[in-house]
Design a protein around this motif. Structure first.
Motif, short mmCIF file in Angstrom:
data_model
loop_
_atom_site.label_atom_id
_atom_site.label_comp_id
_atom_site.label_asym_id
_atom_site.label_seq_id
_atom_site.Cartn_x
_atom_site.Cartn_y
_atom_site.Cartn_z
N GLY A 44 3.72 -1.30 14.15
CA GLY A 44 3.32 0.10 14.32
C GLY A 44 1.89 0.35 13.90
O GLY A 44 1.11 -0.58 13.66
N ASN A 45 1.54 1.62 13.80
CA ASN A 45 0.18 2.00 13.44
C ASN A 45 0.18 3.33 12.71
O ASN A 45 1.21 4.01 12.63
N LEU A 46 -0.97 3.69 12.17
CA LEU A 46 -1.15 5.02 11.59
C LEU A 46 -1.76 5.98 12.60
O LEU A 46 -1.49 7.16 12.57
N ASN A 47 -2.62 5.44 13.48
CA ASN A 47 -3.26 6.27 14.50
C ASN A 47 -2.31 6.50 15.67
O ASN A 47 -1.39 5.71 15.91
N VAL A 48 -2.56 7.54 16.41
CA VAL A 48 -1.81 7.81 17.63
C VAL A 48 -2.34 6.91 18.74
O VAL A 48 -3.50 7.01 19.13
N GLY A 49 -1.48 6.01 19.24
CA GLY A 49 -1.77 5.21 20.42
C GLY A 49 -2.99 4.31 20.36
O GLY A 49 -3.82 4.40 19.47
N GLY A 50 -3.06 3.38 21.33
CA GLY A 50 -4.26 2.61 21.58
C GLY A 50 -4.61 1.48 20.62
O GLY A 50 -5.76 1.06 20.56
N ASN A 159 -12.03 1.84 15.64
CA ASN A 159 -11.27 3.08 15.42
C ASN A 159 -10.33 2.87 14.24
O ASN A 159 -9.13 3.11 14.33
N LEU A 160 -10.88 2.41 13.13
CA LEU A 160 -10.08 2.08 11.96
C LEU A 160 -9.44 3.34 11.37
O LEU A 160 -10.05 4.41 11.36
N TYR A 161 -8.22 3.19 10.85
CA TYR A 161 -7.55 4.35 10.24
C TYR A 161 -8.32 4.87 9.03
O TYR A 161 -8.23 6.05 8.67
N ALA A 179 -0.65 3.08 4.58
CA ALA A 179 -0.96 1.67 4.85
C ALA A 179 -0.44 0.75 3.75
O ALA A 179 -0.28 -0.45 3.97
N LYS A 180 -0.16 1.32 2.57
CA LYS A 180 0.32 0.50 1.46
C LYS A 180 1.69 -0.13 1.74
O LYS A 180 2.08 -1.09 1.08
N ARG A 181 2.42 0.42 2.70
CA ARG A 181 3.75 -0.14 3.03
C ARG A 181 3.65 -1.42 3.84
O ARG A 181 4.65 -2.13 4.00
N ALA A 182 2.47 -1.70 4.38
CA ALA A 182 2.32 -2.86 5.27
C ALA A 182 2.35 -4.17 4.49
O ALA A 182 1.80 -4.27 3.40
N ASP A 183 3.00 -5.16 5.07
CA ASP A 183 2.94 -6.52 4.53
C ASP A 183 1.69 -7.23 5.05
O ASP A 183 1.09 -8.03 4.33
N LEU A 206 -10.97 -0.86 4.48
CA LEU A 206 -9.53 -0.67 4.53
C LEU A 206 -8.84 -0.70 3.16
O LEU A 206 -7.67 -0.35 3.05
N HIS A 207 -9.55 -1.15 2.13
CA HIS A 207 -9.00 -1.16 0.77
C HIS A 207 -7.62 -1.85 0.72
O HIS A 207 -6.63 -1.28 0.26
N VAL A 208 -7.58 -3.07 1.19
CA VAL A 208 -6.33 -3.82 1.24
C VAL A 208 -5.88 -4.20 -0.16
O VAL A 208 -6.68 -4.66 -0.98
N ASN A 209 -4.59 -4.00 -0.46
CA ASN A 209 -4.04 -4.34 -1.77
C ASN A 209 -3.89 -5.85 -1.92
O ASN A 209 -3.77 -6.57 -0.92
N PRO A 210 -3.85 -6.35 -3.17
CA PRO A 210 -3.72 -7.80 -3.39
C PRO A 210 -2.45 -8.40 -2.79
O PRO A 210 -2.42 -9.59 -2.45
N ASN A 211 -1.38 -7.60 -2.68
CA ASN A 211 -0.12 -8.12 -2.14
C ASN A 211 -0.08 -8.07 -0.61
O ASN A 211 0.93 -8.44 0.00
N GLN A 212 -1.15 -7.61 0.03
CA GLN A 212 -1.20 -7.52 1.48
C GLN A 212 -2.17 -8.56 2.04
O GLN A 212 -3.06 -9.03 1.35
N GLN A 213 -1.95 -8.88 3.32
CA GLN A 213 -2.87 -9.77 4.01
C GLN A 213 -3.55 -9.01 5.14
O GLN A 213 -2.96 -8.09 5.73
#
Length: 344
Positions: A44-50, A159-161, A179-183, A206-213
């Motif tokens: 899925g995504n956070l943005n609408v479509g595309g 078009n980054l969230y 976005a924190k829910r993403a693996d 994007l401020h990716v958390n350490p537990n995310q890739q």
């Protein structure tokens, strides 16, 4: 339209509060998410479509289908039916929606079903004669009634969230904190020659958390076009003809740019809204154009039109990860599936 959406800016805080509260209630357990023993992969995504959800679902299916019985469950957006449907040869884009019907046509060994209620949809699949060992949920990142075992979040290059704001002025379905829910987060539609500096800039944004890739991917176009009669043109051959391009997708700009790079002469571009249902009048007009020009469309639009215009050509697209990101993505997903399947 842009001006009108800017006028709706005062409603953004209201939308923020509603969506943030909903997520908070799921996070602390006031609203319940259903867990299933079967591995459950959410795309899925956070943005609408595309953002390229369909080619990503297809990538996941190709990666896993030889080692497990897969099912794809989608909402079936803009279909003319309701409730749970398990796809059969009697179905069409009208009964399933264009994207699920596309999946059904491409992967005969995979179960394809639609249900707006994903909990009911998975439950019905697990009670079926052929039981899935892995369920892939298409466009279900915000459908938190199902607890996603492995969440794949897509965001499009350019078009980054992280650079967007919430509806109704922006295109975010929920706050960026979702976005924190993403693996794993996939930046889609990247240029093939993405520089190291640009990668680092996106990573910081994007401020990716350490537990995310975080991985990067591109959309790859086929080197040929095909129609329902199994006739083919190479892109070189297509360049010798005049083409009418038909699109009903969220963002046709990359496709148009690609065709121009391939020296394809686009005589006319008929640009319809995403998931457009073609009327009889529109189909009649297309048939008239087909007498003089080659009609070219996307794969998603093709499944809605192929029974009406057999000589309509489509261009297939696929997801391709950049560099070693393919191994990172593949290994992460396979590890999740294997570890979940082994649970008692």
């Amino acid at each position: 339209m842009r001006l009108f959406r800017k006028l709706l800016l005062p409603f953004v805080p209201i939308y923020y509060l509603i969506t943030w509260m909903r997520n908070w209630m799921y996070d602390i357990g006031i609203l319940k998410s259903t867990h299933f023993d079967v591995p459950t992969i959410v795309v899925g995504n956070l943005n609408v479509g595309g953002t390229g959800k369909s080619p990503m679902v297809e990538y996941v299916v190709r990666l896993l289908k030889n080692n497990a019985q897969l099912a794809i469950l989608s909402r079936g957006y803009k279909r003319e039916t309701h409730g749970f449907i398990l796809a059969t040869e009697n179905d069409s884009a009208k009964t399933l929606g264009d994207e699920p019907f596309q999946f059904y046509n491409k992967f005969s060994e995979v179960l394809v079903a639609v249900d707006a209620d994903r909990v009911n949809g998975i439950s019905r699949l697990l009670k079926g004669e052929i039981k899935p060992e892995v369920v892939v949920l298409d466009d279900a990142y915000q459908h938190r009634k199902v607890h996603g075992g492995f969440n794949i979040l897509l965001t499009a290059y350019g078009n980054l969230y992280s650079n967007d704001i919430l509806l109704p002025t922006g295109d975010l379905r929920e706050p960026r904190s979702g976005a924190k829910r993403a693996d794993i987060i996939v930046v889609t539609k990247c240029p093939q020659g993405l520089s190291k500096n640009k990668r680092e800039e996106i990573i910081k944004s994007l401020h990716v958390n350490p537990n995310q890739q975080l991985v990067f991917s591109a959309i790859i176009y086929s080197n040929k076009v095909t129609n329902a009669l199994d006739e083919e043109f190479s892109l070189f051959e297509l360049g010798q003809k005049e083409v009418v391009l038909i699109t009903g997708i969220a963002n046709p700009k990359p496709l148009v740019e690609f065709l121009k790079e391939q020296k394809i002469t686009i005589k006319q571009h008929l640009n319809y809204p995403d998931h457009h249902h073609f009327s009889e009048t529109e189909i009649s007009s297309l048939k008239e154009l087909n007498k003089e020009y080659v009609l070219l469309t996307t794969e998603k639009d093709f499944v809605r039109l192929k029974n009406e215009i057999a000589s309509l050509f489509y261009l297939e697209i696929k997801t391709e990860f950049l560099g070693r990101d393919a191994k990172i993505f593949d290994d992460s997903l396979k590890k999740y599936v294997e570890s979940t399947k082994k649970r008692p």
